[in-house]
Design a protein around this motif. Structure first.
Motif, PDB file in Angstrom:
ATOM      1  N   SER A 107       0.833  -1.199   0.000  1.00  9.57           N
ATOM      2  CA  SER A 107       0.000   0.000   0.000  1.00  9.57           C
ATOM      3  C   SER A 107       0.867   1.247   0.000  1.00  9.57           C
ATOM      4  N   TYR A 108       0.219   2.360  -0.300  1.00 11.47           N
ATOM      5  CA  TYR A 108       0.859   3.672  -0.244  1.00 11.47           C
ATOM      6  C   TYR A 108      -0.066   4.590   0.547  1.00 11.47           C
ATOM      7  N   VAL A 109       0.484   5.345   1.475  1.00  7.63           N
ATOM      8  CA  VAL A 109      -0.281   6.255   2.310  1.00  7.63           C
ATOM      9  C   VAL A 109       0.206   7.674   2.079  1.00  7.63           C
ATOM     10  N   TYR A 167      -0.891  11.713   3.497  1.00  8.12           N
ATOM     11  CA  TYR A 167      -1.760  12.531   4.341  1.00  8.12           C
ATOM     12  C   TYR A 167      -1.965  13.912   3.718  1.00  8.12           C
ATOM     13  N   VAL A 180      -5.232   6.072   1.576  1.00  8.43           N
ATOM     14  CA  VAL A 180      -4.428   4.867   1.444  1.00  8.43           C
ATOM     15  C   VAL A 180      -4.840   4.179   0.151  1.00  8.43           C
ATOM     16  N   TYR A 235      -4.183   0.594  -2.048  1.00  8.24           N
ATOM     17  CA  TYR A 235      -3.727  -0.784  -1.846  1.00  8.24           C
ATOM     18  C   TYR A 235      -3.757  -1.541  -3.168  1.00  8.24           C
ATOM     19  N   LEU A 285      -8.559   8.199   5.045  1.00  7.97           N
ATOM     20  CA  LEU A 285      -7.922   7.838   6.308  1.00  7.97           C
ATOM     21  C   LEU A 285      -8.479   8.637   7.484  1.00  7.97           C
ATOM     22  N   THR A 319      -4.020   5.439  11.124  1.00  7.63           N
ATOM     23  CA  THR A 319      -2.669   5.045  10.752  1.00  7.63           C
ATOM     24  C   THR A 319      -2.728   3.623  10.209  1.00  7.63           C
ATOM     25  N   VAL A 320      -1.885   3.332   9.232  1.00  5.95           N
ATOM     26  CA  VAL A 320      -1.935   2.050   8.531  1.00  5.95           C
ATOM     27  C   VAL A 320      -0.728   1.208   8.899  1.00  5.95           C
ATOM     28  N   ALA A 377      -6.074  -0.252   9.164  1.00  2.00           N
ATOM     29  CA  ALA A 377      -6.013   1.170   9.479  1.00  2.00           C
ATOM     30  C   ALA A 377      -6.664   1.359  10.848  1.00  2.00           C
ATOM     31  N   ILE A 403      -8.123  -2.290   4.942  1.00  2.57           N
ATOM     32  CA  ILE A 403      -7.962  -1.402   3.783  1.00  2.57           C
ATOM     33  C   ILE A 403      -8.188  -2.127   2.456  1.00  2.57           C
TER      34      ILE A 403
END
Length: 143
Positions: free
Chosen positions: A55-57, A59, A67, A69, A81, A95-96, A101, A113
């Motif tokens: 995954s990539y998060v 903010y 997020v 996936y 998120l 937070t992942v 999450a 997720i």
């Protein structure tokens, strides 16, 4: 003629007798914002999305973050998120870790997720999904 009238009457009754379920679909805690996020899989920052199960998060988009996936290199999910079962606050940002999450508001809410569903804690809402489209090496996430 009577059958036609009866059919129209039944159809009209069926269309007007259903109660709207807007309360289920519209989360009072999360607003609909418009954004677009393009992730170029050729760039090192997004390299993890080249492999299923990663995954990539960020903010910097969405309400409190997004997020993304990778399910199988052709299917991707993207979710907001923000804990969908809390008013927006400092602790409602998720937070992942792995595919979970987690909210830090103290109620134990955590979400998958992959599906967006509540995996522990309490609440009636799932994660807010965003649209995802892959074109070549670009993943576009938008609302």
């Amino acid at each position: 003629m009577f059958h036609k009238f009866l059919f129209i009457l039944i159809a009209a009754f069926a269309l007007t007798s259903c109660e709207p379920d807007d309360e289920v679909r519209n989360n009072p805690y999360l607003t609909n914002i418009s954004f677009r996020l393009d992730l170029n899989l050729n760039l090192p920052e997004y390299n993890s999305l080249n492999f299923p199960g990663n995954s990539y998060v960020t903010y910097n988009r969405g309400i409190n973050g997004v997020v993304v996936y990778n399910i199988n290199n052709t299917q991707f999910t993207a979710f907001e998120l923000s804990d969908p079962n809390h008013p927006l606050s400092g602790c409602s940002r998720l937070t992942v870790q792995g595919i979970i999450a987690t909210c830090s508001c103290g109620d134990g809410n955590s979400y998958n997720i992959l599906t967006g569903e509540l995996s522990s804690g309490t609440g009636q809402y799932s994660l807010k999904p965003y649209r995802v489209r892959k074109s070549g090496n670009i993943i576009e996430v938008y609302n």
